[in-house]
Design an enzyme around this catalytic site. Structure first.
Site, PDB file in Angstrom:
ATOM      1  N   SER A  81       0.838  -1.188   0.000  1.00 58.49           N
ATOM      2  CA  SER A  81       0.000   0.000   0.000  1.00 58.49           C
ATOM      3  C   SER A  81       0.877   1.243   0.000  1.00 58.49           C
ATOM      4  CB  SER A  81      -0.932  -0.005   1.202  1.00 58.49           C
ATOM      5  OG  SER A  81      -1.843   1.088   1.120  1.00 58.49           O
ATOM      6  N   TYR A 100      -2.830   6.780  -8.740  1.00 55.46           N
ATOM      7  CA  TYR A 100      -1.967   5.861  -7.998  1.00 55.46           C
ATOM      8  C   TYR A 100      -2.577   5.566  -6.630  1.00 55.46           C
ATOM      9  CZ  TYR A 100       2.146   4.102  -5.480  1.00 55.46           C
ATOM     10  OH  TYR A 100       3.025   3.344  -4.729  1.00 55.46           O
ATOM     11  N   LYS A 103      -4.054   1.931  -4.764  1.00 52.68           N
ATOM     12  CA  LYS A 103      -3.666   1.424  -3.451  1.00 52.68           C
ATOM     13  C   LYS A 103      -4.867   1.279  -2.516  1.00 52.68           C
ATOM     14  CE  LYS A 103       0.647   0.956  -4.454  1.00 52.68           C
ATOM     15  NZ  LYS A 103       1.235  -0.402  -4.574  1.00 52.68           N
TER      16      LYS A 103
END
Length: 350
Positions: free
Chosen positions: A180, A215, A219
């Site tokens: 993550s 992005y 995650k």
């Protein structure tokens, strides 16, 4: 499994919390006196550079055999030679296997190859991308951050899980660690309102491309996936967790920004507040083998070598609704490998 945190998810998202973690906390290494991995086998993806390379090194130091899963065979062999220097490990303790997360065929073939292993105890799915420019996978049509960081790693997890469960020794389940990022905490994930959700990631982002948001969304989706998977698969079969290594210089995560202002900006930030990859990789190792955390990491988030809350959205009604919806969508997405049957089999494991 339920975990009571000493802080709220919202308090984990602030700048002060980030700086405190980056500048004033150094996760301790795990020593061989604490954990001896002799006889065990681990896979580390993206293991030829940065965090993956350092994670592989630390697992080797604990006595583990390590498979470097990499896109470039030649770069993998270079990493293999680098890791072998100064240690007594035989060449057979470090193997290089090819894996391209842009290809479902490559992922399926890689998972099939793992069936030939005598045992498989650990998988650290470190490989990922951070696309500065919007681009789409030529085969699936999905935006590349979503494809690689979320969908491909989810597929690899689902394929490795039953193999790990089958090859586990005694009552000690294998562990899969996904990656993550703190960026997930401030991500809006506007696509959660779409119905269905996944097709939204085959379209250009409107009104404009925001690479940090995309992005971060990838995650958040990883966290949602791990939380949902843990509801359906018992930790006695396989332990699946997500880990945030922090902001690390030398990770090459922003390689798409090389020679551009954004690349310069990130490098400056990393030089100012970043931790070395050798330190960030310790978070992976804690998530993968820490006896202190044990099976409590199942479906949870590891940061600073301890369990910390996931992104705030994960705990909100709209996040839970999105998690349930997109779970069904990826079950359909991966129907070609029979994932529903895989989950059903794992859910009955003891």
């Amino acid at each position: 499994m339920a975990v009571n945190f000493d802080t709220s998810s919202e308090k984990e998202t602030g700048l002060l919390r980030f700086l405190k973690s980056q500048l004033f906390f150094t996760p301790p290494p795990i020593t061989r006196e604490e954990v001896d991995l002799t006889g065990k086998t681990a896979i580390v993806t993206g293991a030829n550079v940065g965090l993956g390379l350092e994670c592989a090194r630390q697992l080797l130091d604990l006595g583990c055999k390590v498979i470097l899963a990499v896109r470039s065979q030649s770069r993998g062999e270079t990493a293999r030679r680098h890791l072998a220097q100064g240690r007594d490990a035989q060449w057979t303790d470090i193997e290089v296997w090819k894996l391209d997360l842009n290809s479902y065929d490559s992922i399926v073939g890689f998972a099939e190859r793992t069936k030939t292993l005598t045992r498989l105890d650990i998988a650290v799915l470190n490989a990922g991308v951070y696309k500065v420019d919007e681009s789409f996978n030529s085969t699936t049509g999905y935006e590349e951050d979503i494809q690689v960081n979320y969908l491909s790693n989810a597929l690899l997890t689902l394929l490795l899980a039953p193999i790990m469960a089958e090859k586990k020794t005694g009552n000690s389940p294998g562990r899969i660690v996904l990656v993550s990022s703190g960026i997930a905490n401030a991500t809006k994930f506007n696509e959660k309102e779409s119905n269905p959700i996944l097709p939204a990631f085959k379209k250009k982002m409107e009104p404009k491309w925001l690479f940090k948001e995309r992005y971060g969304t990838s995650k958040v989706l990883v966290q949602l996936f791990v939380a949902e998977l843990a509801k359906r698969v018992p930790s006695s079969a396989v332990v699946v967790t997500v880990a945030n290594p922090g902001f690390c210089h030398g990770s090459e995560i922003i390689r798409d920004g090389e020679g551009r202002f954004v690349g310069y900006l990130y490098k400056t930030m990393m030089a100012t507040v970043g931790r070395p990859c050798s330190v960030g990789a310790r978070i992976y190792v804690h998530a993968a083998v820490s006896p202190m955390l044990g099976e409590t990491v199942h479906g949870q988030h590891v940061e600073d070598a301890m369990l910390r809350p996931m992104a705030p959205l994960i705990y909100k009604p709209e996040g839970k609704q999105a998690a349930s919806k997109i779970w069904e969508e990826i079950m359909d997405e991966f129907m070609f490998v029979g994932v529903r049957q895989i989950i059903d089999g794992l859910s009955k494991s003891v």
